[in-house]
Scaffold this motif. Structure first.
Motif, PDB file in Angstrom:
ATOM      1  N   PHE A 167      -0.003  14.644  45.965  1.00 38.32           N
ATOM      2  CA  PHE A 167       1.395  14.640  45.517  1.00 38.32           C
ATOM      3  C   PHE A 167       1.484  14.629  43.997  1.00 38.32           C
ATOM      4  O   PHE A 167       2.280  15.371  43.402  1.00 38.32           O
ATOM      5  CB  PHE A 167       2.132  13.435  46.105  1.00 38.32           C
ATOM      6  CG  PHE A 167       3.587  13.377  45.705  1.00 38.32           C
ATOM      7  CD1 PHE A 167       4.513  14.190  46.334  1.00 38.32           C
ATOM      8  CD2 PHE A 167       4.013  12.526  44.696  1.00 38.32           C
ATOM      9  CE1 PHE A 167       5.848  14.157  45.967  1.00 38.32           C
ATOM     10  CE2 PHE A 167       5.345  12.483  44.319  1.00 38.32           C
ATOM     11  CZ  PHE A 167       6.271  13.302  44.955  1.00 38.32           C
ATOM     12  N   ASP A 168       0.684  13.798  43.344  1.00 43.84           N
ATOM     13  CA  ASP A 168       0.713  13.720  41.878  1.00 43.84           C
ATOM     14  C   ASP A 168       0.313  15.039  41.242  1.00 43.84           C
ATOM     15  O   ASP A 168       0.909  15.477  40.250  1.00 43.84           O
ATOM     16  CB  ASP A 168      -0.208  12.593  41.391  1.00 43.84           C
ATOM     17  CG  ASP A 168       0.332  11.212  41.729  1.00 43.84           C
ATOM     18  OD1 ASP A 168       1.548  11.103  41.982  1.00 43.84           O
ATOM     19  OD2 ASP A 168      -0.464  10.252  41.754  1.00 43.84           O
ATOM     20  N   LEU A 169      -0.711  15.702  41.808  1.00 39.78           N
ATOM     21  CA  LEU A 169      -1.141  16.989  41.269  1.00 39.78           C
ATOM     22  C   LEU A 169      -0.064  18.044  41.438  1.00 39.78           C
ATOM     23  O   LEU A 169       0.225  18.827  40.530  1.00 39.78           O
ATOM     24  CB  LEU A 169      -2.429  17.458  41.957  1.00 39.78           C
ATOM     25  CG  LEU A 169      -3.717  16.705  41.614  1.00 39.78           C
ATOM     26  CD1 LEU A 169      -4.872  17.254  42.443  1.00 39.78           C
ATOM     27  CD2 LEU A 169      -4.031  16.805  40.133  1.00 39.78           C
ATOM     28  N   THR A 170       0.536  18.075  42.612  1.00 39.56           N
ATOM     29  CA  THR A 170       1.556  19.081  42.890  1.00 39.56           C
ATOM     30  C   THR A 170       2.785  18.879  42.022  1.00 39.56           C
ATOM     31  O   THR A 170       3.343  19.831  41.464  1.00 39.56           O
ATOM     32  CB  THR A 170       1.952  19.043  44.373  1.00 39.56           C
ATOM     33  OG1 THR A 170       0.788  19.233  45.175  1.00 39.56           O
ATOM     34  CG2 THR A 170       2.950  20.134  44.698  1.00 39.56           C
ATOM     35  N   LEU A 171       3.216  17.627  41.895  1.00 32.59           N
ATOM     36  CA  LEU A 171       4.418  17.334  41.113  1.00 32.59           C
ATOM     37  C   LEU A 171       4.162  17.460  39.614  1.00 32.59           C
ATOM     38  O   LEU A 171       4.990  18.020  38.884  1.00 32.59           O
ATOM     39  CB  LEU A 171       4.906  15.921  41.435  1.00 32.59           C
ATOM     40  CG  LEU A 171       6.198  15.473  40.739  1.00 32.59           C
ATOM     41  CD1 LEU A 171       7.374  16.324  41.216  1.00 32.59           C
ATOM     42  CD2 LEU A 171       6.474  14.001  41.016  1.00 32.59           C
ATOM     43  N   GLY A 172       3.030  16.975  39.157  1.00 37.38           N
ATOM     44  CA  GLY A 172       2.773  16.935  37.720  1.00 37.38           C
ATOM     45  C   GLY A 172       2.226  18.206  37.123  1.00 37.38           C
ATOM     46  O   GLY A 172       2.505  18.538  35.969  1.00 37.38           O
ATOM     47  N   PHE A 173       1.447  18.967  37.916  1.00 45.07           N
ATOM     48  CA  PHE A 173       0.784  20.145  37.369  1.00 45.07           C
ATOM     49  C   PHE A 173       1.256  21.453  37.987  1.00 45.07           C
ATOM     50  O   PHE A 173       0.801  22.518  37.606  1.00 45.07           O
ATOM     51  CB  PHE A 173      -0.733  20.022  37.545  1.00 45.07           C
ATOM     52  CG  PHE A 173      -1.339  18.892  36.770  1.00 45.07           C
ATOM     53  CD1 PHE A 173      -1.617  19.023  35.421  1.00 45.07           C
ATOM     54  CD2 PHE A 173      -1.594  17.679  37.383  1.00 45.07           C
ATOM     55  CE1 PHE A 173      -2.165  17.972  34.698  1.00 45.07           C
ATOM     56  CE2 PHE A 173      -2.140  16.619  36.678  1.00 45.07           C
ATOM     57  CZ  PHE A 173      -2.424  16.763  35.329  1.00 45.07           C
ATOM     58  N   GLY A 174       2.146  21.383  38.958  1.00 52.32           N
ATOM     59  CA  GLY A 174       2.675  22.607  39.559  1.00 52.32           C
ATOM     60  C   GLY A 174       1.602  23.451  40.197  1.00 52.32           C
ATOM     61  O   GLY A 174       1.514  24.647  39.932  1.00 52.32           O
TER      62      GLY A 174
END
Length: 285
Positions: free
Chosen positions: A252-259
């Protein structure tokens, strides 16, 4: 699929421990399921870090190397040799690659999203040809004839509801046809975007783009952002108590933060894809 490029999504329920190795590197591939489970069992929620996991891997029982397995020999070499003998490919330093292999290398290197978009755009053009009682096998047509068909196609192109496509979709359809013609097995030495033979067709295309802009369809339509209330619910539901929960939080953090666009290339990420640095005041990021 007509107008928007929908970002890929991944439901939390689809995660499995198997993809945990994608995050923590290829070292885990040396162990079987029992050894891998024992590693995870020995790492508590507060110890799930790179160093802790590496320590558990170091302490895990060493698997025999391929050459040490009695009566088997080098499994990779034997398997490769068997495949080469049955396929008729040469052995040694250089592999024997045929045309089918070369085409596969080219196509496999393209993202699946691009292949889907190409298929979608080509299918629309084929439907237009069929509607006008023209053969949908347009790949071998002479330049002039193909350009004539595209000239009319650009002017008549509409959605299934009879509306104009957005600018991005309209451009994407032409690009899809271009990629299709230039890709195996056709590999036409033509460029429908720039060749002089397609000048008249592209003038119609540009005219349609101006019309689309006049209608206000040239702006990208983005999905609504996640509300702060929903974002808070998601964050409160995430934890690092188990390896699976940790993986969900990292995803989730990767998807939200790095697109990272859903699951398009996340399985290719490893621990070496990231680096920890410090700013001017010593804050790590």
């Amino acid at each position: 699929m007509e107008d928007e490029n929908t970002a890929d999504t991944m439901d939390f329920g689809l995660f499995s421990i198997g993809s945990f190795t994608d995050v923590y590197g290829p070292d885990l591939d040396e162990f079987g399921d029992d050894e891998f489970d024992s590693i995870l069992a020995n790492v508590t929620s507060s110890e799930i870090t790179e160093s802790a996991l590496a320590e558990q891997i170091t302490c895990a029982p060493t698997m025999p190397k391929e050459k040490e397995i009695i009566g088997v020999g080098n499994l990779n070499t034997d398997t490769r040799d068997a495949k080469e003998k049955t396929s008729g490919k040469s052995q040694g330093r250089f592999a024997a690659i045929d045309e089918a292999d070369l085409d596969s290398i080219f196509l496999d290197g393209r993202p699946k999203s691009t292949l889907r978009t190409t298929h979608w755009g080509v299918k629309i053009f084929q439907q237009w040809l069929t509607h006008h009682e023209i053969s949908s096998n347009f790949e071998a047509l002479p330049k002039e004839q193909l350009a004539s068909h595209l000239r009319h196609f650009y002017a008549e192109l509409r959605t299934t509801e009879g509306k104009y496509y957005s600018k991005s979709s309209f451009v994407g359809i032409r690009s899809a046809i271009h990629r299709h013609l230039r890709s195996p097995p056709f590999e036409r030495n033509i460029n429908i975007l720039q060749d002089i033979a397609f000048h008249s067709a592209n003038n119609v295309f540009l005219g349609m783009l101006r019309k689309i802009k006049t209608l206000g369809l040239d702006n990208a339509q983005h999905h609504e952002p996640i509300s702060q209330a929903d974002l808070a619910k998601i964050r409160n539901s995430l934890s690092v108590d188990t390896p699976l929960q940790l993986q969900r939080k990292v995803w989730f953090d990767l998807t939200l933060g790095f697109g990272r666009r859903g699951n398009e290339n996340q399985r290719d990420l490893t621990i070496h894809s990231f680096a920890v640095e410090s700013d001017d005041v010593g804050m790590e990021f």
